[in-house]
Design a protein around this motif. Structure first.
Motif, PDB file in Angstrom:
ATOM      1  N   VAL A 110       0.865  -1.173   0.000  1.00  0.00           N
ATOM      2  CA  VAL A 110       0.000   0.000   0.000  1.00  0.00           C
ATOM      3  C   VAL A 110       0.903   1.224   0.000  1.00  0.00           C
ATOM      4  N   SER A 153       1.239   5.705  -0.795  1.00  0.00           N
ATOM      5  CA  SER A 153       0.569   6.999  -0.945  1.00  0.00           C
ATOM      6  C   SER A 153       0.559   7.333  -2.421  1.00  0.00           C
ATOM      7  N   THR A 193      -4.428  10.027  -2.086  1.00  0.00           N
ATOM      8  CA  THR A 193      -5.180   8.849  -1.652  1.00  0.00           C
ATOM      9  C   THR A 193      -4.193   7.699  -1.460  1.00  0.00           C
ATOM     10  N   GLU A 194      -4.719   6.508  -1.257  1.00  0.00           N
ATOM     11  CA  GLU A 194      -3.860   5.329  -1.133  1.00  0.00           C
ATOM     12  C   GLU A 194      -4.086   4.415  -2.316  1.00  0.00           C
ATOM     13  N   ARG A 235      -2.571   0.431  -4.194  1.00  0.00           N
ATOM     14  CA  ARG A 235      -1.840  -0.823  -4.022  1.00  0.00           C
ATOM     15  C   ARG A 235      -0.969  -1.023  -5.257  1.00  0.00           C
ATOM     16  N   SER A 256       6.454   7.124  -2.148  1.00  0.00           N
ATOM     17  CA  SER A 256       5.092   7.412  -2.632  1.00  0.00           C
ATOM     18  C   SER A 256       5.091   7.296  -4.156  1.00  0.00           C
TER      19      SER A 256
END
Length: 140
Positions: A84, A86, A98-99, A101, A132
């Protein structure tokens, strides 16, 4: 009577340094100094500077005595598959965070596919130094 000396100039490729592996280096392993040697050989497209690949990660298996090409190594992965991360999108004054995968692993600067966990859309993003993933209008 004068004798003429005939010289034939035949171009020979100059020997240059080429970096080769000392042992089998598996894909994903970080390359250390003791893993490499420099040989004098004419090997097109091979890496010639040993310092340029120390600390890089093998993208494919590297075999002993075979020359190493630049595309076979890259920065060590800092994002792993299924991690996961950022996820950010910034365009002008619009900024979305948001996040997501990660669907692949990669190092700084690599472009990988990421599933936005909120929308379930898959986007392409560039891995940043902090781990990120940044999606730009041209990559998204």
């Amino acid at each position: 009577m004068m004798r003429w000396l005939l010289l034939c100039l035949v171009p020979f490729p100059a020997l240059a340094d080429a970096v080769v592996a000392n042992r089998v280096i598996r894909a994903g392993q970080v390359i250390a100094t003791e893993d490499l040697s420099v040989v004098e050989a004419v090997i097109p497209q091979s890496v010639t500077d040993i310092a340029a690949i120390i600390g890089k990660e093998a993208r494919v298996a590297l075999y002993p005595g075979r020359p190493i090409r630049a595309e076979q190594v890259g920065p060590p992965a800092i994002v792993q598959r299924n991690q996961v991360v950022s996820l950010s999108f910034v365009s002008g004054t619009l900024a979305i965070f948001t996040e997501g995968r990660a669907l692949d692993r990669g190092g700084i600067g690599d472009v990988i596919p990421v599933v936005n966990l909120g929308s379930r859309n898959t986007v392409q993003g560039r891995i940043m130094p902090d781990g990120s993933v940044s999606v730009s209008p041209s990559e998204g």
